[in-house]
Scaffold this active site. Structure first.
Site, PDB file in Angstrom:
ATOM      1  CG  ASP A  98      -2.069   0.923   0.806  1.00 32.05           C
ATOM      2  OD1 ASP A  98      -2.443   1.460   0.032  1.00 32.05           O
ATOM      3  OD2 ASP A  98      -2.814   1.008   1.914  1.00 32.05           O
ATOM      4  CD  GLU A 136      -2.466   3.734  -4.593  1.00 33.48           C
ATOM      5  OE1 GLU A 136      -3.317   3.943  -3.734  1.00 33.48           O
ATOM      6  OE2 GLU A 136      -2.493   3.756  -5.745  1.00 33.48           O
ATOM      7  CG  ASP A 168      -5.993  -0.680  -0.567  1.00 32.72           C
ATOM      8  OD1 ASP A 168      -5.766   0.458  -1.120  1.00 32.72           O
ATOM      9  OD2 ASP A 168      -5.464  -0.817   0.650  1.00 32.72           O
ATOM     10  CG  ASP A 184      -3.707   1.553   5.752  1.00 26.69           C
ATOM     11  OD1 ASP A 184      -3.779   2.512   4.837  1.00 26.69           O
ATOM     12  OD2 ASP A 184      -4.144   1.872   6.623  1.00 26.69           O
ATOM     13  CG  HIS A 209       6.032  36.123 -16.606  1.00 26.02           C
ATOM     14  ND1 HIS A 209       5.743  37.503 -16.390  1.00 26.02           N
ATOM     15  CD2 HIS A 209       5.079  35.770 -15.845  1.00 26.02           C
ATOM     16  CE1 HIS A 209       4.658  37.751 -15.519  1.00 26.02           C
ATOM     17  NE2 HIS A 209       4.240  36.475 -15.279  1.00 26.02           N
ATOM     18  CD  GLU A 250      -0.357  32.191 -12.259  1.00 27.85           C
ATOM     19  OE1 GLU A 250      -0.447  31.181 -11.725  1.00 27.85           O
ATOM     20  OE2 GLU A 250       0.633  33.292 -11.817  1.00 27.85           O
TER      21      GLU A 250
END
Length: 423
Positions: free
Chosen positions: A9, A50, A75, A124, A227, A303
């Protein structure tokens, strides 16, 4: 032939955000836990975490017996379906991870099964332990792990309530990603063993903070150039991707030439990418001409769309849309008035773009000519900082920042808002 069950997991607290994985290798015949692995991997997405968990579990099983067959249980529907060949892998960041996973064992010796999260508690909890360790500035230590005991205790409690316990026994001992339980014994002086990331740990010690690691190779370095000025910049007006798309002003073109000279003196930029907006493309073209490179347009670097706020000052927005502005300042999921982009949406877009660029330009230095929000977001994600940190960064026109991304998934902010070339 031995058969192993690998449960894996991964998770991300923010997606992308601080991430970690966990993996467990069990004997399919006895259910005995043979090996655990977990690691904090820095800022990443859930899917990357994962896949990293899957890789760690398969590597651990291969270490135990390279001739074994392996049944993977996760899972993550995405990972299981992609690795089973039923879903295509479209994301550039996923493709190399899946390719690496397929190369650990011959494909005919690995099967995949999706399981509910409730049946993947061990992996987990290991992933969460790794993320908790990362939040403390540490790496996961097998000696501190209680994931196996927690799962075993949960199984006993379920049995007491009449629910059948898990069908596999659990060993109480816990080890690092490269040391099976059967090999827990004193090591010769000076001997070291690697964990799942390849980091070397001295015998009897745990990882804390920085570690001595093998050479990970040259990072992908993203040099981030805001910029140059436009007519709206000195007036501090919202200028995103949904407005008038202003060009550079005379001052902005002068700034672009100055930064071009500075980058030419450094001589490290190998590729120039730019947001599709006029001000970034003009800045990039001036710099690229000085460096003898072409400009590649990358839409993911655009942006934020500020909706109805485009062209307005902060004060004007506060006067016209006070409730929307307050919500936007308090919640990264809130959008500007008129259907603009939320910071959460921008972060997701930027994270995907970053993953693609880091994969495509591994070991290279790439100049990204972009805007305030994308640059601040890249820095925030690299630091694992919360969304509100965007409001605590100052980013000047034509400033330079830089973030290096390493092969182990970690990032390092090397420069921020450098304007020395403009003085």
């Amino acid at each position: 032939m031995r058969e192993f069950i690998v449960e894996a997991d991964g998770g991300s607290r923010g997606n992308p955000g601080p991430a970690g994985y966990g993996a467990v290798v069990c004997d399919a015949a006895t259910g005995q836990t043979l090996l655990e692995a977990a690691e904090y991997i820095g800022v990443a997405t859930n899917n990357v975490a994962e896949y990293r968990g899957l890789l760690a579990g398969l590597r651990a099983a291969h270490t135990l017996d390279p001739a074994a067959t392996v049944h993977v249980r996760m899972d993550s529907k995405l990972v299981i379906e992609q690795m089973s060949g039923r879903w295509k892998i479209k994301h550039p960041s996923m493709k190399p991870l899946a390719t690496e996973a397929r190369g650990i064992f011959p494909p005919d010796r690995v099967t995949y099964e999706w399981i509910p999260r409730a049946e993947n508690k061990h992996a987990d909890r290991l992933a969460n332990e790794a993320m908790d360790a990362g939040a403390r500035g540490e790496q996961w230590s097998p000696g501190d792990s209680v994931a196996d005991m927690d799962v075993a205790a949960g199984s006993r409690a379920a049995g007491a309530m009449g629910v059948p316990p898990l069908e596999r026994s659990r060993e109480w001992g816990r080890v690092g990603a490269a040391a099976p339980l059967s090999e827990q014994r004193p090591e010769p002086p000076g001997q070291q063993h690697p964990d799942s990331s390849g980091h070397q740990h001295a015998p009897g010690t745990t990882t804390r903070g920085w570690t001595s690691a093998p050479d990970l190779g040259a990072p992908a370095t993203l040099v981030l150039l805001r910029h140059g000025e436009t007519p709206l910049t000195p007036q501090k007006r919202f200028s995103g991707s949904g407005g008038t798309n202003p060009p550079l002003s005379a001052a902005g073109r002068d700034q672009a030439h100055r930064v071009a000279d500075a980058l030419a003196r450094r001589g490290t930029v190998q590729t120039v990418l730019a947001s599709p907006l006029t001000r970034t493309r003009e800045t990039a073209e001036i710099v690229a001409a000085r460096l003898g490179l072409d400009v590649v347009v990358e839409d993911g670097l655009r942006e934020t769309d500020f909706g109805a706020w485009e062209g307005l000052t902060f004060g004007e927005v506060r006067d016209r849309y006070p409730d929307d502005l307050n919500a936007w300042l308090a919640d990264p999921a809130a959008r500007p008035t008129g259907g603009g982009e939320s910071f959460a949406e921008v972060a997701a877009r930027i994270a995907v773009t970053k993953d693609e660029l880091v994969t495509a330009h591994a070991g290279r230095t790439v100049l990204l000519v972009t805007h305030v929000t994308p640059i601040k977001t890249l820095v925030r994600l690299a630091l694992g900082a919360p969304p509100e940190s965007l409001f605590r960064m100052e980013l000047s026109a034509a400033s330079l920042s830089a973030v290096a991304y390493y092969a182990d998934g970690n990032a390092s902010v090397r420069l921020f808002n450098d304007t020395s070339h403009l003085r």
